[in-house]
Scaffold this motif. Sequence first.
Motif: not given
Length: 204
Positions: A9-12, A16-20
Motif C-alpha cells: 500500500h505505501l509503495s504505491r 514514499l516508495a523508494p524509502i519503503v
Amino acid sequence: MTDPAIIAHLSREPRLAPIVKKHTLKVRPDHGGDVYFGLIRSITYQQLSGRAAGTIFSRFLDIFPDGYPHPERLLEFSVADLRAVGMSRPKAGYLHNVAGFWLEHQLINEDWSRYDDREIIDLLTQIKGVGQWTVEMVLMFVLHRPDLLPLDDLVVRRNLISLFDLHHLKGKQLIQAMIAAAEPWRPYRSYASRYLWEMEATVL
C-alpha cells in the motif's frame, strides 16, 4: 516483519516508495500493551539520547522490588528519590502525575480497545507533562494503532516537508498541506511515519 499488504500500500505512493524499498522497520517492544508503562518510559526518554535514557530507566526500575513502577509504589518515592536515579526534577513530577492520574481514574487494567485514538489522546493529555506527541508514540508502539500522523515530531515534519517540497509554506497552511500529502498513506500513516524516521535512523 511488516505486513506485506502494508508495504504494498505505501509503495504505491511514488515519493514514499523508494524509502519503503530501502529500509526495513525495526521491531520495537510494545510492553505487552501496557499504556501506563509506555507513558512512564516515554517521559523518561524525552530529550535524551537512547543510551542515557536507557541507563536512567534501568536505574529507575531497579528501585521497585519487582522491577515494575506500580502507581501506588511510585507515589511513595519523593522527587528527591527519583532525582537520585537520574530523573530531572520536572520528569520526576510528571511521573508522579501519571501515577496519580492512573489511580484517580482507575485505569489499571483498562481495556483500551474501547477507545479510539482521539479519545485516548484527549484523556491522557489531561496529565500535566504528557503532550500529544507522547501519547501518539504510545498509541503507535504500545497499542499498535496503524494510522497516526505525529506532526509534532520534528523528523516526521522535516521529512514530509522535504519529500513534498513544502518549504514555502508556514503555519496552518503547512499543517494542512502535510495532512493532505500524507492522505494516500491512510490507513497506515503510523507505518509511513516510521519509514520517515528510518530515513534518519531515529531511535525512540
